[in-house]
Design an enzyme around this catalytic site. Structure first.
Site, PDB file in Angstrom:
ATOM      1  N   VAL A   1     -39.011  34.469  25.435  1.00 25.00           N
ATOM      2  CA  VAL A   1     -39.116  34.233  26.929  1.00 25.00           C
ATOM      3  C   VAL A   1     -38.212  32.894  27.162  1.00 25.00           C
ATOM      4  CG1 VAL A   1     -40.567  33.879  29.182  1.00 25.00           C
ATOM      5  CG2 VAL A   1     -41.069  35.507  27.195  1.00 25.00           C
ATOM      6  N   PHE A   2     -37.399  32.967  27.991  1.00 26.13           N
ATOM      7  CA  PHE A   2     -36.657  31.741  28.674  1.00 26.13           C
ATOM      8  C   PHE A   2     -37.302  31.173  29.873  1.00 26.13           C
ATOM      9  CE2 PHE A   2     -33.427  29.384  30.700  1.00 26.13           C
ATOM     10  CZ  PHE A   2     -33.166  28.384  29.879  1.00 26.13           C
TER      11      PHE A   2
ATOM     12  N   GLU B   1     -44.025  36.746  38.369  1.00 28.03           N
ATOM     13  CA  GLU B   1     -42.467  36.544  38.841  1.00 28.03           C
ATOM     14  C   GLU B   1     -42.033  37.654  39.711  1.00 28.03           C
ATOM     15  OE1 GLU B   1     -40.998  33.865  38.260  1.00 28.03           O
ATOM     16  OE2 GLU B   1     -42.665  33.137  36.554  1.00 28.03           O
TER      17      GLU B   1
ATOM     18  N   GLY C   1     -38.272  26.567  34.926  1.00 29.76           N
ATOM     19  CA  GLY C   1     -39.052  26.036  35.844  1.00 29.76           C
ATOM     20  C   GLY C   1     -40.516  25.605  35.506  1.00 29.76           C
ATOM     21  N   SER C   2     -41.377  26.002  36.306  1.00 30.07           N
ATOM     22  CA  SER C   2     -42.794  25.833  35.976  1.00 30.07           C
ATOM     23  C   SER C   2     -43.091  26.673  34.735  1.00 30.07           C
ATOM     24  CB  SER C   2     -43.674  26.251  37.153  1.00 30.07           C
ATOM     25  OG  SER C   2     -43.831  27.653  37.401  1.00 30.07           O
TER      26      SER C   2
END
Length: 173
Positions: A6-7, A84, A10-11
């Site tokens: 997983v890339f 997301e 941000g948070s």
């Protein structure tokens, strides 16, 4: 698929919310980090949207890649989709990612849907600071999100001058 990565840009870099076996600095080509998403849920409301990060076309982005154990793949994807895809402003993608140690992997990430009404496009530092400063959502004040992201990026050795300028403008106002 032998590995699942997983890339985060941000948070997710500092608050992934899922178990992982390995965490590595990484670079994603073809996309750049941008405060380009009008946040109606986590950091703002529909009446007073905030701005959160998205991956927008062009450039490259330094972030963090997480390798997830096979036993956690399904739960991780379910969690990320719930986190997301709240308003479907992001598109789920598997992208080629270069890890800091030279490995080339495919990673799951979320990129902005430019056709979505929440896509804010390019905003100036001043405009971004004004919007962020006035917004609060379910996950808290928008300025805290920006400040935490910049602080954690610095801890990781990741610099983003534009985002740092937005954080500085917010702090000055």
């Amino acid at each position: 698929m032998d590995e699942f990565w997983v890339f985060g840009y941000g948070s997710l870099m500092w608050n992934p919310g899922f178990p992982y076996e390995e965490r590595v600095l990484a670079r994603l080509g073809g996309y750049r980090r941008a405060l380009c998403v009008r946040s109606y849920v986590h950091r703002g409301t529909e009446e007073r949207p905030g701005l959160v990060l998205g991956l927008d076309r062009g450039g490259s982005c330094k972030g963090v890649a997480f390798r997830v154990s096979p036993s956690d793949w399904t739960a991780t994807v379910d969690y990320l989709r719930e986190r997301e895809l709240v308003t479907s402003v992001y598109l789920e993608r598997h992208v080629r990612t270069l890890l800091a140690d030279g490995r080339d992997v495919r990673a799951l990430t979320y990129v902005i849907d430019r056709a979505h009404p929440q896509y804010a496009g390019a905003v100036t530092v001043e405009e971004a600071a004004r919007i962020v400063k006035a917004a609060v959502g379910r996950s808290g004040p928008n300025p805290v999100y920006v400040a935490n992201t910049v602080a954690h990026m610095r801890e990781l050795g990741i610099r983003d001058q534009w985002l740092e300028n937005v954080a500085s403008q917010i702090a000055r106002d």
